[in-house]
Design a protein around this motif. Structure first.
Motif, mmCIF file in Angstrom:
data_model
loop_
_atom_site.group_PDB
_atom_site.id
_atom_site.type_symbol
_atom_site.label_atom_id
_atom_site.label_comp_id
_atom_site.label_asym_id
_atom_site.label_seq_id
_atom_site.Cartn_x
_atom_site.Cartn_y
_atom_site.Cartn_z
ATOM 1 N N ALA A 1 -9.012 -3.184 0.392
ATOM 2 C CA ALA A 1 -8.957 -3.532 -1.035
ATOM 3 C C ALA A 1 -7.724 -4.390 -1.313
ATOM 4 N N ARG A 2 -6.613 -4.046 -0.645
ATOM 5 C CA ARG A 2 -5.374 -4.824 -0.820
ATOM 6 C C ARG A 2 -5.576 -6.260 -0.325
ATOM 7 N N LEU B 1 -1.717 7.502 -2.396
ATOM 8 C CA LEU B 1 -3.091 7.735 -1.918
ATOM 9 C C LEU B 1 -3.314 9.204 -1.555
ATOM 10 N N VAL C 1 0.868 -1.190 0.000
ATOM 11 C CA VAL C 1 0.000 0.000 0.000
ATOM 12 C C VAL C 1 0.903 1.238 0.000
ATOM 13 N N ASP C 2 0.785 2.064 -1.041
ATOM 14 C CA ASP C 2 1.627 3.250 -1.189
ATOM 15 C C ASP C 2 0.851 4.470 -0.688
ATOM 16 N N ALA C 3 1.189 4.909 0.529
ATOM 17 C CA ALA C 3 0.439 6.012 1.148
ATOM 18 C C ALA C 3 0.584 7.300 0.334
ATOM 19 N N GLU D 1 -9.776 1.904 3.504
ATOM 20 C CA GLU D 1 -10.307 1.381 2.238
ATOM 21 C C GLU D 1 -9.193 0.734 1.421
ATOM 22 N N ALA D 2 -8.035 1.418 1.365
ATOM 23 C CA ALA D 2 -6.918 0.886 0.570
ATOM 24 C C ALA D 2 -6.435 -0.441 1.148
ATOM 25 N N THR E 1 -9.523 6.841 3.764
ATOM 26 C CA THR E 1 -8.725 6.444 2.598
ATOM 27 C C THR E 1 -7.804 5.273 2.941
ATOM 28 N N LEU E 2 -7.148 5.364 4.087
ATOM 29 C CA LEU E 2 -6.196 4.312 4.459
ATOM 30 C C LEU E 2 -6.897 2.959 4.622
#
Ligand SMILES: Cc1cc2nc3c(=O)[nH]c(=O)nc-3n(C[C@H](O)[C@H](O)[C@H](O)COP(=O)(O)OP(=O)(O)OC[C@H]3O[C@@H](n4cnc5c(N)ncnc54)[C@H](O)[C@@H]3O)c2cc1C
Length: 377
Positions: free
Chosen positions: A105-106, A66, A61-63, A101-102, A98-99
């Motif tokens: 999803a990951r 995002l 996950v690339d913050a 959700e990402a 946002t975090l």
């Protein structure tokens, strides 16, 4: 009838999602359940330390992609004094909506079965099973408890013997301001603090943590009192209560889970609750989720007891230092001393920021997981 499942993760915050990603990447069957059906901003400051950013990167996950805003300095405001200190490494500000959700999803992309809007009502640790509101049940080879501050019936935290009542947290969105660029701003006041940072859409995340005894006259009276004590914060809030805010009661800072039973891994805030002013809760959640998953992949359900014990020991010092800072900053004498010391020796702030971290071995999720001996599912 009860269906048998290999690994159940209850709670899709950073801890649960990290565990689900690590398990799914290793080929384990995993179900991740979260009671929220869609994006949500929980009570959190949204500060991602450098260790959280690294852990997110390891999980894929690339913050920055995002929209996370870089943070290089800590601005402390207390009793009319301002201090600005460099952080030891670049941190970032990102909304939890946002975090989370990402991360979920990951987890789904890695192969986890992600069920949203699925509130777990109770758990039976001996059977490693969970029960839903509609009476349905799931049982698994292991249960990863990641419900954050929320207690789950059958697995509620044991808070007996705590002398201090749990704290209360609030979060609201304020208009952004250019002078928050690159900064986490913390306002210290009696019994708590407020943190402000810019998030990805340019608004500011305002988060407060307050001792419960300050709430006796209700939330509006508390906010008025805090604004009177912290005029700079009052200006940020335009002198009034935010029109809407999230709140959470019962934050037991300093609590650590003791012994576990086979198959039960308590991760994130269910394993250890660091004082939020340390800005390390998300990193700890990510590290605990990943490391518990790796322990399970190596040793199966029996690894739970050893892992929980090790996590308890590993979190002792960072939690103790964060508690000392929290208690010190909560009263006028300690706050004055803290501000004077940091004014004279800014390097102390860097040391404190480093000492509250729980560093995780940088194993790289995919590689270490594929070395696992235990192949559930
Ligand atoms: C005021 C305050 C400010 C903070 N600021 C910061 C900060 O700036 N930076 C930082 O690093 N840390 C901060 N923290 C700490 C941080 O928020 C937590 O440590 C972190 O969120 C813990 O992650 P978690 O995954 O364990 O739990 P959570 O993030 O709380 O996630 C728990 C998840 O479980 C789900 N859930 C709960 N009950 C159930 C159920 N029964 N069934 C199904 N799902 C359920 C919830 O919907 C949620 O998605 C702050 C904490 C407070 C109180």
């Amino acid at each position: 009838m009860t269906a048998r499942l290999p690994a159940l993760v209850v709670g899709g915050g950073p801890a649960g999602a990290a565990a689900a990603i690590a398990l799914a990447r290793a080929g384990a069957q995993v179900h991740l359940l979260d009671r929220r059906s869609g994006p949500h901003d929980g009570v959190c400051g949204g500060f991602l330390g450098w260790d959280a950013l690294a852990a997110l990167g390891d999980l894929g996950v690339d913050a920055v992609a995002l929209g996370a805003r870089p943070i290089r300095r800590l601005r402390l405001v207390a009793d009319g004094r301002h201090l600005e200190l460099p952080l030891p490494h670049v941190a970032a500000g990102l909304s939890r909506r946002t975090l989370d959700e990402a991360l979920m999803a990951r987890a789904a992309r890695a192969g986890a079965v992600v069920q949203r809007g699925r509130a777990v009502r109770a758990a039976d640790p001996a059977a490693r099973s969970i029960r839903f509101d509609d009476g349905g049940q799931l049982a698994g080879d292991a249960l990863f408890l990641a419900t954050g501050k929320h207690e789950l019936r059958g697995l509620a935290r044991d808070l007996t013997g705590r002398r201090e009542p749990p704290c209360v947290g609030f979060r609201a969105t304020l208009p952004g301001s250019a002078d928050l660029t690159g900064v986490i701003e913390m306002h210290l006041f009696d019994g708590g603090y407020a943190g402000l940072l810019l998030q990805e859409d340019g608004t500011a995340n305002l988060c407060l943590s307050v001792a419960r005894d300050r709430l006796s006259d209700g939330v509006p009276a508390l906010m008025q009192a805090i604004m009177a004590e912290a005029p700079h914060l009052a200006r940020r809030m335009a002198g009034k209560m935010p029109p809407s805010f999230e709140a959470i009661a019962g934050v037991p800072y300093g609590w650590r889970a003791a012994a576990s039973v086979p198959g039960l891994f308590r991760i994130g805030d269910q394993g250890a609750v660091i004082a939020s002013l340390a800005g390390d809760g998300i990193a700890i959640a990510l590290h605990s989720g990943t490391s518990a998953a790796q322990a399970y992949l190596r040793g199966g359900p029996q690894a739970a007891m050893g892992w929980q014990d090790q996590w308890r020991r590993r979190s002792r010092r960072p939690l103790a230092i964060a508690e000392a800072l929290r208690h010190g900053a909560a009263g006028p004498w300690g706050r004055g001393l803290l501000m004077r010391l940091l004014g004279l020796m800014p390097g102390l702030g860097v040391q404190a920021a480093l000492l509250t971290r729980i560093s995780a071995p940088r194993t790289g999720g995919r590689k270490s997981a594929s070395r696992s001996a235990h192949r559930p599912g």
